[in-house]
Scaffold this motif. Structure first.
Motif, PDB file in Angstrom:
ATOM      1  N   GLU A  28      -7.374   0.418  -0.219  1.00 40.20           N
ATOM      2  CA  GLU A  28      -8.363   1.506  -0.251  1.00 40.20           C
ATOM      3  C   GLU A  28      -8.589   2.065   1.141  1.00 40.20           C
ATOM      4  O   GLU A  28      -8.864   3.246   1.303  1.00 40.20           O
ATOM      5  CB  GLU A  28      -9.677   0.998  -0.847  1.00 40.20           C
ATOM      6  CG  GLU A  28      -9.635   0.845  -2.358  1.00 40.20           C
ATOM      7  CD  GLU A  28     -11.009   0.634  -2.966  1.00 40.20           C
ATOM      8  OE1 GLU A  28     -11.657   1.649  -3.303  1.00 40.20           O
ATOM      9  OE2 GLU A  28     -11.414  -0.528  -3.099  1.00 40.20           O
ATOM     10  N   GLU A  30      -2.049  10.299  -5.005  1.00 38.84           N
ATOM     11  CA  GLU A  30      -3.494  10.206  -5.292  1.00 38.84           C
ATOM     12  C   GLU A  30      -3.758   9.557  -6.644  1.00 38.84           C
ATOM     13  O   GLU A  30      -4.694   8.768  -6.797  1.00 38.84           O
ATOM     14  CB  GLU A  30      -4.119  11.597  -5.227  1.00 38.84           C
ATOM     15  CG  GLU A  30      -4.189  12.169  -3.807  1.00 38.84           C
ATOM     16  CD  GLU A  30      -4.588  13.636  -3.785  1.00 38.84           C
ATOM     17  OE1 GLU A  30      -4.867  14.195  -4.871  1.00 38.84           O
ATOM     18  OE2 GLU A  30      -4.618  14.229  -2.683  1.00 38.84           O
ATOM     19  N   ASN A  57      -1.981  -4.339  -4.653  1.00 40.33           N
ATOM     20  CA  ASN A  57      -2.008  -3.980  -6.075  1.00 40.33           C
ATOM     21  C   ASN A  57      -1.827  -5.210  -6.959  1.00 40.33           C
ATOM     22  O   ASN A  57      -1.344  -5.124  -8.087  1.00 40.33           O
ATOM     23  CB  ASN A  57      -0.919  -2.959  -6.395  1.00 40.33           C
ATOM     24  CG  ASN A  57       0.482  -3.509  -6.178  1.00 40.33           C
ATOM     25  OD1 ASN A  57       0.708  -4.302  -5.266  1.00 40.33           O
ATOM     26  ND2 ASN A  57       1.430  -3.094  -7.005  1.00 40.33           N
ATOM     27  N   GLU A 116       0.020   0.751   1.225  1.00 41.91           N
ATOM     28  CA  GLU A 116      -0.323   2.039   0.620  1.00 41.91           C
ATOM     29  C   GLU A 116      -1.258   1.890  -0.576  1.00 41.91           C
ATOM     30  O   GLU A 116      -1.886   2.851  -0.995  1.00 41.91           O
ATOM     31  CB  GLU A 116       0.949   2.780   0.210  1.00 41.91           C
ATOM     32  CG  GLU A 116       1.769   3.267   1.390  1.00 41.91           C
ATOM     33  CD  GLU A 116       3.263   3.176   1.129  1.00 41.91           C
ATOM     34  OE1 GLU A 116       3.905   4.227   1.042  1.00 41.91           O
ATOM     35  OE2 GLU A 116       3.773   2.044   1.001  1.00 41.91           O
ATOM     36  N   PHE A 117      -1.346   0.681  -1.113  1.00 34.81           N
ATOM     37  CA  PHE A 117      -2.269   0.421  -2.222  1.00 34.81           C
ATOM     38  C   PHE A 117      -3.687   0.134  -1.730  1.00 34.81           C
ATOM     39  O   PHE A 117      -4.627   0.140  -2.531  1.00 34.81           O
ATOM     40  CB  PHE A 117      -1.800  -0.775  -3.046  1.00 34.81           C
ATOM     41  CG  PHE A 117      -0.524  -0.544  -3.805  1.00 34.81           C
ATOM     42  CD1 PHE A 117      -0.501   0.257  -4.940  1.00 34.81           C
ATOM     43  CD2 PHE A 117       0.661  -1.152  -3.402  1.00 34.81           C
ATOM     44  CE1 PHE A 117       0.674   0.461  -5.656  1.00 34.81           C
ATOM     45  CE2 PHE A 117       1.838  -0.963  -4.108  1.00 34.81           C
ATOM     46  CZ  PHE A 117       1.852  -0.148  -5.242  1.00 34.81           C
ATOM     47  N   ARG A 142      -3.245   5.747  -6.226  1.00 33.43           N
ATOM     48  CA  ARG A 142      -4.340   5.107  -5.486  1.00 33.43           C
ATOM     49  C   ARG A 142      -5.606   5.029  -6.337  1.00 33.43           C
ATOM     50  O   ARG A 142      -6.338   4.037  -6.301  1.00 33.43           O
ATOM     51  CB  ARG A 142      -4.598   5.875  -4.187  1.00 33.43           C
ATOM     52  CG  ARG A 142      -3.466   5.681  -3.177  1.00 33.43           C
ATOM     53  CD  ARG A 142      -3.626   6.528  -1.916  1.00 33.43           C
ATOM     54  NE  ARG A 142      -4.951   6.403  -1.334  1.00 33.43           N
ATOM     55  CZ  ARG A 142      -5.366   5.332  -0.648  1.00 33.43           C
ATOM     56  NH1 ARG A 142      -4.546   4.306  -0.492  1.00 33.43           N
ATOM     57  NH2 ARG A 142      -6.569   5.293  -0.123  1.00 33.43           N
TER      58      ARG A 142
END
Length: 362
Positions: free
Chosen positions: A195, A271, A302, A192-193, A274
């Motif tokens: 891009e 959002e 991350n 989820e980190f 990120r």
């Protein structure tokens, strides 16, 4: 079996406090890989408002929670199973598959090997090569697959290297594994980190492949390691049925159910996370790329892996230097195939990141 050295985990702040005499409240952990934003205000308020939920049992089948996760991931509710952290589900999959011989991409998280060993299985590693910047050579890797391998374990993006396998290459791996009857377990703790989540995540592949299970959790991205909420995505209905039969009931408590329904729909927090991670990832990579002391490896998660280029300095030296300043990094000499010239740190808020950069470069 690879021999693993002892190390400080990102959660071992009590040990640090005891050994170094530094209060754990004064330590900034660059080792735990947890979202620096902390839990979202929506989640904090939502749990407080619904605290009375602990007076009743949660839904045994967790239908609403699974539906929220399915919408968040872009899959079907029936493809979701929840667990007490992804660790419970990793253990369950391995207990059910009972691999006699498992292949793991390394260096990586040691828990996979431990669980396989507990079931009496043997683990072999396929090493990611430093000369390739730890990026997988997919064709060479596929050539090493064989029918005597029962399970393949991939952390994607990988911890600690930060490298990732894209959808196109993962499809090639799944095809090769299908021919050899190899079950593939993909840990997407850090996806989820990334891009380019859609390019890295294998969730879309579960629609056409029944030999893959994807593991995720809420500890890192949603900054909730104490919640112990994990989930798996798999379209193999027979396997999921066995999982549900074997899994203990109510391993997810009522607070975690409330939290899950809130966090997966918290678009503002998602959002913001990120955006922060993307900005700091680019900024810090540029800083270390220009340094003569370190070589950075481009990260999809991350956190960032650094190779120490300066003679006479070890990863333990830098760990000690940083922790005495209240900053905890990861000494990566404990990972298979990484020696005493690798460290890892996660991205925190810009001010704390600047403190770490100054300490490492001066």
């Amino acid at each position: 079996m690879i021999k693993h050295k002892d190390h400080f985990h990102g959660s071992d702040l009590e040990k640090i406090e005891q050994i170094y005499g530094i209060k754990k409240e004064d330590i900034i952990s660059f080792s735990a890989n947890v979202n620096p934003l902390g839990i979202s205000p929506n989640l904090r308020d939502g749990i407080a408002k619904n605290i009375d939920c602990i007076t009743t049992y949660p839904d045994r089948d967790y239908v609403q929670l699974r539906k929220c996760i399915a919408e968040y991931c872009g899959t079907e509710t029936d493809n979701i199973i929840v667990g007490n952290g992804s660790t419970e589900l990793i253990s369950l999959f391995i207990q059910i598959e009972k691999p006699k011989k498992a292949l793991i991409l390394g260096p990586t998280y040691s828990e996979y090997e431990r669980e396989i060993a507990l079931e009496g299985g043997k683990t072999i590693y396929y090493p990611l090569r430093e000369e390739n910047d730890f990026v997988l050579d997919v064709n060479h890797f596929i050539s090493k697959l064989s029918e005597d391998i029962d399970m393949l374990v991939i952390c994607n993006p990988n911890n600690p290297t930060g490298t990732a396998i894209n959808n196109h290459d993962m499809r090639k791996i799944l095809d090769a594994c299908k021919e050899c009857d190899i079950f593939v377990m993909v840990d997407e703790t850090y996806v989820e980190f990334a891009e380019n989540i859609k390019e890295v995540s294998s969730v879309s592949l579960t629609r056409t492949y029944g030999n893959i299970a994807i593991l995720r959790g809420t500890s890192k991205f949603f900054a909730a390691p104490g919640l112990r909420l994990g989930y798996a995505i798999c379209s193999n209905s027979d396997l999921m049925s066995v999982m549900n039969q074997r899994k203990d009931p109510w391993t997810i408590n009522s607070i975690a159910v409330i939290a899950g329904t809130l966090m997966f729909s918290d678009t503002k927090y998602i959002e913001a996370t990120r955006s922060l991670i993307a900005s700091e990832r680019n900024r810090l990579y540029d800083i270390f790329e220009k340094s003569s002391r370190f070589k950075p490896y481009w990260p999809h998660g991350n956190f960032m892996l650094l190779k120490i280029l300066e003679d006479g300095i070890t990863s333990n030296d830098l760990f000690d230097k940083c922790i005495r300043a209240g900053l905890m990094i990861r000494d990566c000499s404990t990972f298979p195939y990484l020696g005493e010239n690798y460290i890892r740190f996660c991205f925190m808020n810009p001010k704390d990141n600047d403190r770490l950069v100054d300490l490492l470069l001066n």
